[in-house]
Scaffold this motif. Sequence first.
Motif, PDB file in Angstrom:
ATOM      1  N   UNK A 197     -32.715  13.161   4.596  1.00 30.64           N
ATOM      2  CA  UNK A 197     -31.557  12.014   3.985  1.00 30.64           C
ATOM      3  C   UNK A 197     -32.080  10.993   3.066  1.00 30.64           C
ATOM      4  N   UNK A 198     -32.711  10.336   4.189  1.00 35.43           N
ATOM      5  CA  UNK A 198     -33.514   8.606   2.920  1.00 35.43           C
ATOM      6  C   UNK A 198     -35.072  10.068   1.597  1.00 35.43           C
TER       7      UNK A 198
ATOM      8  N   UNK B 264     -26.791   5.304   7.332  1.00 39.03           N
ATOM      9  CA  UNK B 264     -25.829   6.390   5.882  1.00 39.03           C
ATOM     10  C   UNK B 264     -25.066   7.712   6.235  1.00 39.03           C
ATOM     11  N   UNK B 265     -24.656   7.998   5.789  1.00 42.11           N
ATOM     12  CA  UNK B 265     -23.980   9.153   5.503  1.00 42.11           C
ATOM     13  C   UNK B 265     -24.725   9.908   4.287  1.00 42.11           C
TER      14      UNK B 265
ATOM     15  N   UNK C 120     -22.362   2.885   3.138  1.00 43.96           N
ATOM     16  CA  UNK C 120     -23.157   3.060   3.645  1.00 43.96           C
ATOM     17  C   UNK C 120     -23.850   4.391   3.165  1.00 43.96           C
ATOM     18  N   UNK C 121     -23.945   5.318   2.168  1.00 42.32           N
ATOM     19  CA  UNK C 121     -23.909   6.011   1.569  1.00 42.32           C
ATOM     20  C   UNK C 121     -25.959   6.448   1.489  1.00 42.32           C
ATOM     21  N   UNK C 122     -26.913   7.650   1.718  1.00 45.24           N
ATOM     22  CA  UNK C 122     -27.876   7.021   1.732  1.00 45.24           C
ATOM     23  C   UNK C 122     -28.613   5.995   1.009  1.00 45.24           C
TER      24      UNK C 122
ATOM     25  N   UNK D 112     -38.575  11.794  -5.971  1.00 42.96           N
ATOM     26  CA  UNK D 112     -39.255  12.024  -4.419  1.00 42.96           C
ATOM     27  C   UNK D 112     -39.933  13.371  -3.779  1.00 42.96           C
ATOM     28  N   UNK D 113     -40.506  13.491  -2.717  1.00 46.28           N
ATOM     29  CA  UNK D 113     -41.346  14.493  -2.184  1.00 46.28           C
ATOM     30  C   UNK D 113     -41.072  13.912  -0.676  1.00 46.28           C
TER      31      UNK D 113
END
Length: 400
Positions: free
Chosen positions: A13-14, A172-173, A376-378, A25-26
């Motif tokens: 999720x990050x 987070x979520x 708190x979202x990722x 992002x990979x």
Amino acid sequence: MPQPRADLVQVANCANAAANLGYAAVLTYLKPLTQASDWVVPFNPQTPEEQLVRFYNLHHRLRVAELPIPRWFKGQTKWTHPSTIVSKYYFPFYLRSRTQIVHTRDWNFVKAAIQNGIPAIYEHHHHEGKTFEPEIVYHPLFQIAVTVAEPVRESMIAHGMPSDKVIQLHNGFNQSFTVRQPDAAASWRQQLLGDPSKVAARSDPSKVAARSNRAYLAVYSGGLNAFKGVDLVLKAAKHLPHIQFAFAGGTPEQVEIYQQRSIALGLQNVTFLGYILHDRLASLLQAADLLLHPHRSGEEASFTSPLKFFDYLASGTPIVATEILPLRSFQSAGIAAGWCVPDSSTALIECITHTLDRYPRQPDGYTHSIQFAQQFSWENRIQTILSYVDPAFQPNRLAE
């Protein structure tokens, strides 16, 4: 990957959030070597397969790279350990030239990045006795260490991490948990609470009738571990026959163990669903009258920042939670939640009853809880972490 482990859910999720923010992002992870051709282009970022997407609720921007590793490399020695292979072989020869910054939970990978001239962010979520090497933590390429609980932050400082290079930041979520799914939620309620006119033909009629007399649905999501308070919920269920308790999560072995325990306790109002893919979990949380967050006291209660708590918040469903240190700040947040002391099934029973009375189910969820969860979202978490990165090392964003 994929596996139903909290650390892997967090890592996936990050990476997914960073991609959603426009970064290249990979998500890199290992896979068993299946054919010799896997070695030819070992680092080949591509769109994730559907199984991985559904398992972790990933989005369309993220790329993944599976690094092949021989099946017989099980970590018997330092040089055959997967961490060593990635850090000593894959990174310098295949990843370094295409990497702007590293974000990892593997300390060896942090060291490999810095030794190869790449800035690094380190995630560290548990108490460990290792000492952090001064030549790494004081290096200008070492940007920030992130942990989810203040006791772990203090422990890291005691083991050599500079206090100005480590922050406490909750998990987070996934944004998909805020999307309302009324039809899917209604389907879960029908399945778990029962409707004799619709399901008796394919079920045991006596069990269907029993479920149909239950007024409430309480859901627990997460690992089936003793320290998470699962046994407390089973004890509570025995005294609350009008509530159907559903458990989502756990390995097949854990599910079997707890099913047998529930049978031994004579429970008729407990269902174990096993691991629920994240693209279905959101609707299950929205279907519930209550979401259960029990936890035992002890060492684990000092450093957990449970993923499910933030998923719960985002669903807007009332929560019954144990008073543990990492969640203390949420008790005064005005969210739809009841709180009880740990280790007591009596306190849990009272809290469940009180919370049901105070917070009746709202199909659209409690607005304040949903709004409060947004911080708190990722994606917000990644933005906060990157704010600690030197501007000279900030990764580039892709053009829209």
